[in-house]
Design an enzyme around this catalytic site. Structure first.
Site, PDB file in Angstrom:
ATOM      1  CG  HIS A 170      52.423  61.840  22.946  1.00 36.90           C
ATOM      2  ND1 HIS A 170      51.230  61.377  22.444  1.00 36.90           N
ATOM      3  CD2 HIS A 170      53.227  61.997  21.871  1.00 36.90           C
ATOM      4  CE1 HIS A 170      51.308  61.274  21.123  1.00 36.90           C
ATOM      5  NE2 HIS A 170      52.506  61.627  20.756  1.00 36.90           N
ATOM      6  CG  ASN A 183      48.044  61.293  22.807  1.00 40.34           C
ATOM      7  OD1 ASN A 183      48.612  61.874  21.902  1.00 40.34           O
ATOM      8  ND2 ASN A 183      47.776  61.827  23.958  1.00 40.34           N
ATOM      9  CB  THR A 188      49.116  54.752  17.621  1.00 32.12           C
ATOM     10  OG1 THR A 188      49.642  56.075  17.526  1.00 32.12           O
ATOM     11  CG2 THR A 188      48.050  54.543  16.577  1.00 32.12           C
ATOM     12  NE  ARG A 239      53.709  58.727  18.936  1.00 29.11           N
ATOM     13  CZ  ARG A 239      52.490  58.274  18.668  1.00 29.11           C
ATOM     14  NH1 ARG A 239      52.164  57.030  18.951  1.00 29.11           N
ATOM     15  NH2 ARG A 239      51.606  59.073  18.087  1.00 29.11           N
ATOM     16  CG  HIS A 255      59.796  60.389  14.011  1.00 30.51           C
ATOM     17  ND1 HIS A 255      59.127  61.435  13.414  1.00 30.51           N
ATOM     18  CD2 HIS A 255      59.130  60.140  15.173  1.00 30.51           C
ATOM     19  CE1 HIS A 255      58.108  61.802  14.177  1.00 30.51           C
ATOM     20  NE2 HIS A 255      58.092  61.041  15.260  1.00 30.51           N
TER      21      HIS A 255
HETATM   22  C1  HEM Z   1      57.699  67.156  15.808  1.00 33.45           C
HETATM   23  C2  HEM Z   1      56.501  66.682  15.761  1.00 33.45           C
HETATM   24  C3  HEM Z   1      56.147  65.223  15.817  1.00 33.45           C
HETATM   25  C4  HEM Z   1      55.135  64.661  15.109  1.00 33.45           C
HETATM   26  C5  HEM Z   1      54.185  65.370  14.161  1.00 33.45           C
HETATM   27  C6  HEM Z   1      55.133  63.267  15.428  1.00 33.45           C
HETATM   28  C7  HEM Z   1      54.226  62.357  14.929  1.00 33.45           C
HETATM   29  C8  HEM Z   1      54.298  61.002  15.109  1.00 33.45           C
HETATM   30  C9  HEM Z   1      53.378  60.046  14.548  1.00 33.45           C
HETATM   31  C10 HEM Z   1      52.158  60.400  13.719  1.00 33.45           C
HETATM   32  C11 HEM Z   1      53.821  58.814  14.880  1.00 33.45           C
HETATM   33  C12 HEM Z   1      53.216  57.477  14.452  1.00 33.45           C
HETATM   34  C13 HEM Z   1      52.015  57.112  15.277  1.00 33.45           C
HETATM   35  C14 HEM Z   1      51.378  55.893  14.651  1.00 33.45           C
HETATM   36  O1  HEM Z   1      50.855  56.022  13.542  1.00 33.45           O
HETATM   37  O2  HEM Z   1      51.409  54.811  15.267  1.00 33.45           O
HETATM   38  C15 HEM Z   1      55.005  58.973  15.660  1.00 33.45           C
HETATM   39  C16 HEM Z   1      55.741  57.935  16.176  1.00 33.45           C
HETATM   40  C17 HEM Z   1      56.811  58.103  17.017  1.00 33.45           C
HETATM   41  N1  HEM Z   1      57.273  59.307  17.496  1.00 33.45           N
HETATM   42 FE1  HEM Z   1      56.763  61.140  16.861  1.00 33.45          FE
HETATM   43  N2  HEM Z   1      56.140  63.005  16.306  1.00 33.45           N
HETATM   44  C18 HEM Z   1      56.784  64.171  16.581  1.00 33.45           C
HETATM   45  C19 HEM Z   1      57.825  64.329  17.457  1.00 33.45           C
HETATM   46  C20 HEM Z   1      58.366  63.329  18.224  1.00 33.45           C
HETATM   47  C21 HEM Z   1      59.298  63.517  19.309  1.00 33.45           C
HETATM   48  C22 HEM Z   1      59.757  64.883  19.814  1.00 33.45           C
HETATM   49  C23 HEM Z   1      59.628  62.294  19.773  1.00 33.45           C
HETATM   50  C24 HEM Z   1      60.531  61.913  20.908  1.00 33.45           C
HETATM   51  C25 HEM Z   1      61.526  62.676  21.335  1.00 33.45           C
HETATM   52  C26 HEM Z   1      58.910  61.329  18.960  1.00 33.45           C
HETATM   53  C27 HEM Z   1      59.037  59.966  19.073  1.00 33.45           C
HETATM   54  C28 HEM Z   1      58.315  59.053  18.334  1.00 33.45           C
HETATM   55  C29 HEM Z   1      58.582  57.620  18.359  1.00 33.45           C
HETATM   56  C30 HEM Z   1      59.707  56.927  19.114  1.00 33.45           C
HETATM   57  C31 HEM Z   1      57.620  57.029  17.534  1.00 33.45           C
HETATM   58  C32 HEM Z   1      57.425  55.524  17.295  1.00 33.45           C
HETATM   59  C33 HEM Z   1      56.457  55.001  18.340  1.00 33.45           C
HETATM   60  C34 HEM Z   1      56.220  53.506  18.309  1.00 33.45           C
HETATM   61  O3  HEM Z   1      56.840  52.789  17.524  1.00 33.45           O
HETATM   62  O4  HEM Z   1      55.379  53.040  19.100  1.00 33.45           O
HETATM   63  N3  HEM Z   1      58.146  61.993  18.048  1.00 33.45           N
HETATM   64  N4  HEM Z   1      55.270  60.315  15.797  1.00 33.45           N
END
Ligand code: HEM
Ligand code: NAG
Ligand code: NAG
Ligand code: NAG
Ligand code: NAG
Length: 358
Positions: free
Chosen positions: A78, A106, A108, A74, A207
């Protein structure tokens, strides 16, 4: 040495480096074109062990904390979406400016991931001096995280330089879509950085790992359930988030939360995607066929993910003598240092040293 012998040596060295490149980058998935200034052998002369140092460290660290894999992936996302993959996401809040690290979307990002990147930077500096950029460390860490969690292995073009300043809040909000976004909004955000619908579907597959806080999806539960949510899944989410602003988390992928696989798309087929930005990929006719294909065909997902994540990793990179090589990933260097030397000078020196060895 006569000049013809020198020429021969140069030709031989070139032949060796070309075949090494081909071997190192052998992978079934097609890759996007490389950004100018990035290549697969960037640290061959200055830090040949860079990639093994990163991998060995993360293999142990992720074995102890599988959540670190999600957190590192993540961070790379970002970093790249906000003013290019320049390591600016890693910068601490300084003075009056808003750093990506503390800005709302960010907030989180996990501290363990920032620490892992700084630990890696220290290991690399000890082995090679300050030659590997924080932006490259973030890209390599994301790659190894995907692989260590069970996903595909892919080559990472290297040579990114670190940005000098964090992004301001406006830039961050303009770059990162909210989880409440629909596909139309998501595509608009991605188009600004030349990513398309295939990139959107494949990258959202990240995700398959990690967690989310209730505040990231609660608008789908309150005041009432979003009709696109599977009823049983909604009732489970309500156990985790019984009221607005509950401080709790749930897994992004209910099937295999710690494995990088294609089950995220199976979740979407079952209306068990966590965010609107996830579930709408299966609702919107422009992205639904790809979601269905990836749910049925994991290798197809892996191939497109590799293509799209390598593309993402090259967004607006700083190269050559732009930016710097940070001595601390969480702060820009103080004053001008050797690391701010035009890279071309160091490269010329490294090449000269190489031909001496031959
Ligand atoms: C397309 C639009 C995207 C949106 C709207 C989005 C949104 C989010 C949100 C809201 C979270 C949870 C944050 C939390 O509540 O702690 C999350 C987690 C995560 N996102 Fe996305 N994301 C997007 C794209 C991506 C992309 C492109 C990647 C990587 C290539 C990614 C990888 C991750 C990962 C691995 C997590 C888990 C993080 C953790 O467990 O610490 N996301 N994302
Ligand atoms: C934020 O940063 C961008 C890009 O560096 C700049 O164009 C803009 O003026 C800045 N906005 C504010 C409010 O500081
Ligand atoms: C997508 O979201 C935008 C912004 O909230 C909204 O204006 C638009 O009507 C939505 N489009 C669809 C097809 O739901
Ligand atoms: C957090 O979620 C778990 C289930 O995932 C639940 O058992 C627990 O009660 C929740 N905590 C709060 C404070 O709601
Ligand atoms: C996109 C997102 O998750 N936004 C939230 C980030 O955190 C702040 C609180 O610091 C919330 O108000 C946002 O809704």
């Amino acid at each position: 040495m006569t000049s013809s012998r020198v020429l021969l040596l140069v030709v031989a060295a070139l032949a060796i480096s070309v075949s090494a490149t081909a071997a190192a980058t052998k992978i079934s998935a097609p890759l996007p074109p490389l950004a100018k200034g990035l290549n697969f052998d960037f640290y061959k002369a200055t830090c040949p062990q860079a990639e093994s140092i990163v991998f060995n460290f993360l293999r142990d660290a992720i074995r102890k904390d599988v959540g670190l894999a999600a957190a590192l992936l993540r961070i790379h996302f970002h970093d790249c979406f906000v003013q290019g993959c320049d390591g600016s996401v890693l910068l601490d809040k300084t003075g009056g400016t808003d750093s990506e690290k503390i800005a709302p979307p960010n907030v989180t990002l996990r501290p363990t991931a920032f620490k892992a990147i700084n630990d890696l930077r220290a290991l690399l500096a000890k082995a090679c001096g300050a030659v590997v950029s924080c932006a490259d460390i973030a890209a390599l860490a994301a790659r190894d995280s995907v692989h260590l969690a069970g996903g595909p292995h892919y080559p990472v073009p290297l040579g990114r330089r670190d940005g000098l300043a964090p992004a301001n809040l406006t830039t961050i909000l303009d770059a990162l879509p909210a989880p409440s976004s629909n596909v139309t909004t998501l595509l608009r955000f991605l188009a600004k950085i030349s990513l398309d619908a295939n990139d959107l579907v494949a990258l959202s597959g990240a995700h398959t790992l990690g967690i989310a806080h209730c505040t990231s999806f609660q608008e789908r539960l309150f005041p009432q359930n979003d009709v696109t949510l599977n009823k049983w899944f909604a009732s489970q989410l309500r156990l985790t988030c019984p009221a607005l602003n509950t401080d709790n988390t749930t897994n992004n992928d209910i099937r295999t939360p710690n494995v990088f696989d294609n089950k995220y798309y199976v979740d979407l087929l079952n209306r068990q995607g966590l965010f609107t930005s996830d579930q709408d990929l299966h609702t919107d006719a422009r992205t639904k066929p790809t979601v269905t294909r990836f749910a049925l065909d994991q290798p197809a997902f892996f191939d497109q993910f590799v293509f799209s994540v390598v593309k993402m990793g090259q967004i607006n990179v700083l190269t050559g003598n732009q930016g710097q090589i940070r001595n601390d990933c969480s702060a820009p260097n103080k004053g001008r240092t050797n690391n701010d030397l035009p890279w071309s000078v160091l490269e010329t020196l490294a090449e000269a040293a190489d031909s001496l060895v031959l």
